[in-house]
Design an enzyme around this catalytic site. Structure first.
Site, PDB file in Angstrom:
ATOM      1  N   LYS A 126       7.373  -6.246   7.392  1.00  0.00           N
ATOM      2  CA  LYS A 126       6.666  -7.721   8.335  1.00  0.00           C
ATOM      3  C   LYS A 126       7.951  -8.055   9.078  1.00  0.00           C
ATOM      4  CE  LYS A 126       4.556 -10.361   4.430  1.00  0.00           C
ATOM      5  NZ  LYS A 126       4.209 -11.117   4.036  1.00  0.00           N
ATOM      6  N   LYS A 209      -2.511  -0.068   2.829  1.00  0.00           N
ATOM      7  CA  LYS A 209      -3.045  -1.244   1.918  1.00  0.00           C
ATOM      8  C   LYS A 209      -3.459  -1.984   2.281  1.00  0.00           C
ATOM      9  CE  LYS A 209      -0.123  -4.569   0.370  1.00  0.00           C
ATOM     10  NZ  LYS A 209       0.546  -5.909   0.599  1.00  0.00           N
ATOM     11  N   LYS A 212      -4.459  -8.642   3.660  1.00  0.00           N
ATOM     12  CA  LYS A 212      -5.125  -9.925   4.681  1.00  0.00           C
ATOM     13  C   LYS A 212      -4.955 -10.113   5.870  1.00  0.00           C
ATOM     14  CE  LYS A 212      -3.113 -12.450   0.924  1.00  0.00           C
ATOM     15  NZ  LYS A 212      -3.170 -13.148  -0.764  1.00  0.00           N
TER      16      LYS A 212
HETATM   17  P1  AMP Z   1      -0.155 -11.124  -2.209  1.00  0.00           P
HETATM   18  O1  AMP Z   1      -1.538 -10.900  -1.314  1.00  0.00           O
HETATM   19  O2  AMP Z   1       0.738 -10.310  -0.675  1.00  0.00           O
HETATM   20  O3  AMP Z   1       0.726 -12.348  -1.461  1.00  0.00           O
HETATM   21  O4  AMP Z   1       0.146 -10.403  -2.513  1.00  0.00           O
HETATM   22  C1  AMP Z   1      -0.468 -10.781  -3.989  1.00  0.00           C
HETATM   23  C2  AMP Z   1      -0.668  -9.748  -4.949  1.00  0.00           C
HETATM   24  O5  AMP Z   1      -1.746  -8.874  -4.830  1.00  0.00           O
HETATM   25  C3  AMP Z   1       0.634  -8.721  -5.448  1.00  0.00           C
HETATM   26  O6  AMP Z   1       0.972  -8.454  -6.939  1.00  0.00           O
HETATM   27  C4  AMP Z   1       0.672  -7.523  -4.929  1.00  0.00           C
HETATM   28  O7  AMP Z   1       0.583  -6.818  -5.298  1.00  0.00           O
HETATM   29  C5  AMP Z   1      -1.411  -7.483  -4.655  1.00  0.00           C
HETATM   30  N1  AMP Z   1      -2.077  -6.678  -4.016  1.00  0.00           N
HETATM   31  C6  AMP Z   1      -1.874  -7.038  -2.490  1.00  0.00           C
HETATM   32  N2  AMP Z   1      -2.596  -6.295  -2.031  1.00  0.00           N
HETATM   33  C7  AMP Z   1      -2.763  -5.243  -3.320  1.00  0.00           C
HETATM   34  C8  AMP Z   1      -3.649  -3.796  -2.333  1.00  0.00           C
HETATM   35  N3  AMP Z   1      -4.296  -3.522  -2.136  1.00  0.00           N
HETATM   36  N4  AMP Z   1      -3.634  -3.285  -3.889  1.00  0.00           N
HETATM   37  C9  AMP Z   1      -3.307  -3.645  -5.118  1.00  0.00           C
HETATM   38  N5  AMP Z   1      -2.575  -4.919  -5.421  1.00  0.00           N
HETATM   39  C10 AMP Z   1      -2.428  -5.680  -4.192  1.00  0.00           C
END
Ligand code: AMP
Ligand code: TRP
Length: 349
Positions: A126, A209, A212
């Site tokens: 990041k 990955k 968002k």
């Molecule tokens: P975040 O959007 O980074 O706050 O992620 C929130 C949750 O979603 C965390 O448990 C991440 O590990 C999961 N997560 C985010 N992106 C992915 C993805 N592409 N595949 C699987 N899990 C995800």
């Protein structure tokens, strides 16, 4: 409130309690849904105590427009509710309404070592090349995440694969705190990284990955996408010209194909091997429309319920406020006790 010491052997000293969080730093994606949200609902339905948090303090480690942050927090809450989180059975709230998180994070800033945080790959990704200009919060982010979890003495944390390193750090912080103060105060948490879709990949690049924050909207499916958008994104997803193989090892060098098979499996609640049993020998001309239909069937009810909930933002705010009060009631005594352990005088009436 003293905790029973953690004993080795069969009696766990800490009652099972699930905690997890998602950053409201944009819309929720299919990756969030399959890697996190859907599994949060499963944990709730298993009957364990479940606490879910929209981590707005984490979100501001990179710049957020205040009005957009507020909107994204409500929309993420709507996503949780629409996906099946029941605010009567789970505690659902936004992080900044419970001061215990930030208080405990400070203590952990003094427990975690610079070297530990310097190894965090999420920070390196990041912050990129311009590390000097990254916020101090972005660097200290994992300490706040450890505080989120440990303020509740949570024992199990369902997350996607990308959070594994942060949970190892959480364990290291708990171990060092317990060791330094000579008390088994914090549990050693278990990461729960399960299912076919712990790492949903970008639809444009099977080695990245789904996120968002990817500049291309075609790389992800958003929970707010309508049926046409979902079908179009799947139709245009990058693939290869070969038919689907009989067995999983035939996907090892085909990241895009493997990703779509995993997504299908996770949406249908079957194993990736079972997907191949049904589609072996077929090309993407047949598989993509089947996947699009399945994705639309599973996501449309969530999408329309989210839109309905977003019509009444005040009700969402009330739900988050009620959740925050229940969260506070659990975290307050734990954080008070933690301050006492560290030698802070607590003498207010
Ligand atoms: P975040 O959007 O980074 O706050 O992620 C929130 C949750 O979603 C965390 O448990 C991440 O590990 C999961 N997560 C985010 N992106 C992915 C993805 N592409 N595949 C699987 N899990 C995800
Ligand atoms: N760091 C997590 C992410 O980016 C979000 C998060 C913050 C979290 N606090 C947490 C996840 C506590 C699990 C438990 O995905």
């Amino acid at each position: 409130m003293t905790e029973a010491p953690q004993t080795s052997g069969t009696t766990p000293a800490f009652a099972p309690r699930v905690f997890s969080g998602i950053q409201p730093s944009g819309g929720l994606t299919l990756g969030n849904y399959l890697g996190a949200l859907k599994r949060f609902v499963e944990k709730q339905d298993e009957g364990v105590e479940t606490i879910y948090c929209l981590v707005d303090l984490h979100a501001i480690t990179v710049w957020q427009e205040p009005a957009k942050l507020r909107h994204a927090t409500r929309e993420a809450a709507a996503g949780f509710l629409a996906a099946g989180i029941d605010p009567a059975r789970s505690i659902l709230f936004n992080q900044s309404q419970v001061p215990a998180h930030a208080e405990l994070a400070w203590i952990f800033n003094c427990v975690a070592r610079m070297g530990w945080l310097s190894r965090m790959t999420q920070f390196k990704d990041k912050a990129g090349k311009n590390r000097e200009n990254a916020s101090v919060g972005l660097f200290a982010y994992p300490n706040l995440m450890a505080a989120d979890i440990l303020a509740y003495h949570a024992t199990h944390v369902p997350v996607g694969e990308d959070q594994k390193q942060h949970l190892e750090l959480t364990r290291d912080i708990a171990i060092k705190f317990n060791h330094d103060y000579g008390i088994e105060f914090f549990p050693i948490v278990e990461p729960v990284i399960e299912g076919a879709a712990t790492r949903v990949m970008s639809l444009r690049d099977g080695t990245k990955k789904m996120s968002k924050s990817d500049p291309s909207d075609m790389s992800r499916i958003n929970l707010t996408d309508d049926a046409d958008a979902i079908a179009q994104k799947i139709r245009k997803a990058r693939t290869d010209p070969d038919p689907l193989p009989e067995a999983l090892d035939g996907l090892s060098e085909r990241p895009e194909a493997r990703n779509l098979v995993n997504i299908y499996a996770a949406l249908a609640d079957i194993s990736p091997a079972a997907v191949l049993q049904d589609f072996a020998g077929q090309g993407f001309g047949a598989f993509k429309p089947a996947l699009a239909d399945l994705a639309v069937e599973k996501l449309r009810p969530i999408n329309s319920e989210m839109a309905r909930l977003m019509d009444d933002p005040a009700e969402i705010d009330r739900t988050l406020g009620g959740g925050a009060e229940r969260a506070e009631a659990i975290a307050r005594p734990i954080v008070e006790r933690c301050f006492e352990i560290t030698g802070m005088i607590r003498s207010r009436g």
